[in-house]
Each structure stands twice: as C-alpha cells, then as structure tokens.
Scaffold this motif. Structure first.
Motif, PDB file in Angstrom:
ATOM      1  N   LYS A  96      94.955 -38.729 107.195  1.00  0.00           N
ATOM      2  CA  LYS A  96      95.870 -37.667 107.546  1.00  0.00           C
ATOM      3  C   LYS A  96      95.563 -36.517 106.822  1.00  0.00           C
ATOM      4  CE  LYS A  96     100.621 -36.145 107.972  1.00  0.00           C
ATOM      5  NZ  LYS A  96     100.311 -34.783 108.345  1.00  0.00           N
ATOM      6  N   GLN A  97      95.312 -36.366 105.417  1.00  0.00           N
ATOM      7  CA  GLN A  97      94.689 -35.139 104.847  1.00  0.00           C
ATOM      8  C   GLN A  97      93.545 -34.734 105.316  1.00  0.00           C
ATOM      9  OE1 GLN A  97      94.601 -36.951 100.946  1.00  0.00           O
ATOM     10  NE2 GLN A  97      96.166 -35.608 100.375  1.00  0.00           N
ATOM     11  N   LEU A  98      92.417 -35.477 105.633  1.00  0.00           N
ATOM     12  CA  LEU A  98      91.157 -34.909 106.258  1.00  0.00           C
ATOM     13  C   LEU A  98      91.378 -34.309 107.607  1.00  0.00           C
ATOM     14  CD1 LEU A  98      88.754 -37.916 105.522  1.00  0.00           C
ATOM     15  CD2 LEU A  98      88.645 -35.626 104.573  1.00  0.00           C
ATOM     16  N   ILE A  99      92.234 -35.055 108.548  1.00  0.00           N
ATOM     17  CA  ILE A  99      92.464 -34.458 109.902  1.00  0.00           C
ATOM     18  C   ILE A  99      93.244 -33.268 109.778  1.00  0.00           C
ATOM     19  CG2 ILE A  99      94.149 -34.898 111.977  1.00  0.00           C
ATOM     20  CD1 ILE A  99      93.344 -38.002 111.678  1.00  0.00           C
ATOM     21  N   ASP A 100      94.105 -33.003 108.758  1.00  0.00           N
ATOM     22  CA  ASP A 100      94.890 -31.799 108.667  1.00  0.00           C
ATOM     23  C   ASP A 100      93.772 -30.440 108.314  1.00  0.00           C
ATOM     24  OD1 ASP A 100      97.269 -32.937 109.223  1.00  0.00           O
ATOM     25  OD2 ASP A 100      97.936 -33.127 107.182  1.00  0.00           O
ATOM     26  N   LEU A 101      92.769 -30.861 107.761  1.00  0.00           N
ATOM     27  CA  LEU A 101      91.792 -29.814 107.335  1.00  0.00           C
ATOM     28  C   LEU A 101      91.119 -29.345 108.855  1.00  0.00           C
ATOM     29  CD1 LEU A 101      90.082 -31.275 104.201  1.00  0.00           C
ATOM     30  CD2 LEU A 101      92.015 -29.255 104.359  1.00  0.00           C
ATOM     31  N   MET A 102      91.336 -30.134 109.902  1.00  0.00           N
ATOM     32  CA  MET A 102      90.580 -29.959 111.188  1.00  0.00           C
ATOM     33  C   MET A 102      91.371 -28.967 111.901  1.00  0.00           C
ATOM     34  SD  MET A 102      89.463 -33.384 112.412  1.00  0.00           S
ATOM     35  CE  MET A 102      88.267 -34.357 111.471  1.00  0.00           C
ATOM     36  N   GLU A 109      91.771 -35.455 118.781  1.00  0.00           N
ATOM     37  CA  GLU A 109      90.739 -36.595 118.638  1.00  0.00           C
ATOM     38  C   GLU A 109      90.703 -37.339 117.772  1.00  0.00           C
ATOM     39  OE1 GLU A 109      86.968 -34.582 119.845  1.00  0.00           O
ATOM     40  OE2 GLU A 109      87.694 -33.410 121.604  1.00  0.00           O
ATOM     41  N   GLU A 110      90.448 -37.036 116.631  1.00  0.00           N
ATOM     42  CA  GLU A 110      90.538 -37.819 115.360  1.00  0.00           C
ATOM     43  C   GLU A 110      91.744 -38.761 115.238  1.00  0.00           C
ATOM     44  OE1 GLU A 110      87.556 -38.707 113.794  1.00  0.00           O
ATOM     45  OE2 GLU A 110      86.875 -37.318 115.091  1.00  0.00           O
ATOM     46  N   GLN A 111      92.720 -38.158 115.611  1.00  0.00           N
ATOM     47  CA  GLN A 111      94.075 -38.811 115.229  1.00  0.00           C
ATOM     48  C   GLN A 111      94.170 -39.903 116.332  1.00  0.00           C
ATOM     49  OE1 GLN A 111      96.893 -35.719 115.755  1.00  0.00           O
ATOM     50  NE2 GLN A 111      97.372 -35.657 113.473  1.00  0.00           N
ATOM     51  N   ASP A 112      93.579 -39.866 117.449  1.00  0.00           N
ATOM     52  CA  ASP A 112      93.609 -40.913 118.352  1.00  0.00           C
ATOM     53  C   ASP A 112      92.520 -42.098 118.158  1.00  0.00           C
ATOM     54  OD1 ASP A 112      95.101 -39.456 120.294  1.00  0.00           O
ATOM     55  OD2 ASP A 112      93.529 -38.897 121.480  1.00  0.00           O
ATOM     56  N   GLN A 113      91.560 -41.669 117.451  1.00  0.00           N
ATOM     57  CA  GLN A 113      90.773 -42.640 116.902  1.00  0.00           C
ATOM     58  C   GLN A 113      91.354 -43.477 115.668  1.00  0.00           C
ATOM     59  OE1 GLN A 113      86.692 -41.106 115.846  1.00  0.00           O
ATOM     60  NE2 GLN A 113      86.450 -40.661 117.960  1.00  0.00           N
ATOM     61  N   LEU A 114      91.937 -42.939 114.885  1.00  0.00           N
ATOM     62  CA  LEU A 114      92.760 -43.412 113.819  1.00  0.00           C
ATOM     63  C   LEU A 114      93.724 -44.292 114.330  1.00  0.00           C
ATOM     64  CD1 LEU A 114      93.003 -43.422 110.799  1.00  0.00           C
ATOM     65  CD2 LEU A 114      94.567 -41.558 110.994  1.00  0.00           C
ATOM     66  N   LEU A 115      94.373 -43.934 115.165  1.00  0.00           N
ATOM     67  CA  LEU A 115      95.610 -44.752 115.949  1.00  0.00           C
ATOM     68  C   LEU A 115      94.913 -46.268 116.497  1.00  0.00           C
ATOM     69  CD1 LEU A 115      97.978 -42.212 117.649  1.00  0.00           C
ATOM     70  CD2 LEU A 115      98.387 -43.814 115.404  1.00  0.00           C
TER      71      LEU A 115
END
Length: 127
Positions: A96-102, A109-115
């Motif tokens: 989540k921290q990494l995604i928040d930097l995007m 797209e990254e949140q979908d892959q993480l889920l």
C-alpha cells in the motif's frame, strides 16, 4: 538451509525486487522518495518470497498439527499459519505504501494485481 537453497532464495528475491522496480522505472519521483522506495521494495520482495514459501508448506502439510502437552493431546494451529498471516498483513501494508507513491493511473492497475495475489493466498489457506 544449504548454499544452493540460499542462492536460489536470493535469486527469487532479486527477481521480485526487479519486478517491482520495473513498475517505477518510468515514473519521475523525488530523490527522497526514491530512497524510501528502495527500502520498501527490498522488504516487499523478501516478504513476497517468504509468503510463497510458507504458503507452499501449508498447502502440503496443512494448517493444523497435533500438539502434546503432558498427558493432553490436541490439535493446534501451526506456527507457520500465524507467520503467514503476519507476513500477509505486513506485505499488504508495504505494498500500500508503494502504491501510494504512484500516480493515480498506475495505482489502479497495481492495486488490482495486489488484490489478485491476496485472493490466491486466501484460496490456498482454505484448502
């Protein structure tokens, strides 16, 4: 753990780290954020590989084990199951921290892959 196993594990962690860093390759970020990013990526790569290893073991051996305490014998949750859940929580936090930097578009797209990754973990634990 033997040398060959250690090298294989390090190779997997490096590959995962490179996979994550590739996502950020074309994103222009501040130098301070990049330093934070490097630590988070290293941690995330390690946790992802550890989670996969623990998951494989739990699939093979199950979530419960017989435990004997004196004359009492009962089933209990394996320590690996607790470790798996703790790593999953920490991995989710780190990602989540990494995604928040995007930027917003890449974030979705990254949140979908993480889920999808978490869903595969839930399905493995149910078996």
């Amino acid at each position: 753990m033997g040398i060959a196993e250690q090298l294989e594990k390090e190779k997997k962690i490096r590959a995962e780290k490179n996979r994550i860093l590739k996502i950020y390759k074309d994103i222009k970020l501040d130098a301070k954020i990049i330093k934070v990013l490097e630590g988070l990526v290293s941690d995330a790569a390690f946790m992802r590989i550890a989670i996969e290893e623990i998951k494989e073991k739990l699939i093979k051996e199950g979530l419960m084990e017989k435990f004997k305490n004196g004359s009492q014998e009962f089933m209990r949750e394996k320590p690996e199951a607790k470790l798996f859940l703790n790593f999953m929580k920490q991995y989710a936090n780190t990602m989540k921290q990494l995604i928040d930097l995007m930027p917003v578009q890449v974030k979705d797209e990254e949140q979908d892959q993480l889920l999808q990754f978490f869903q595969s973990g839930k399905e493995a634990v149910k078996k």
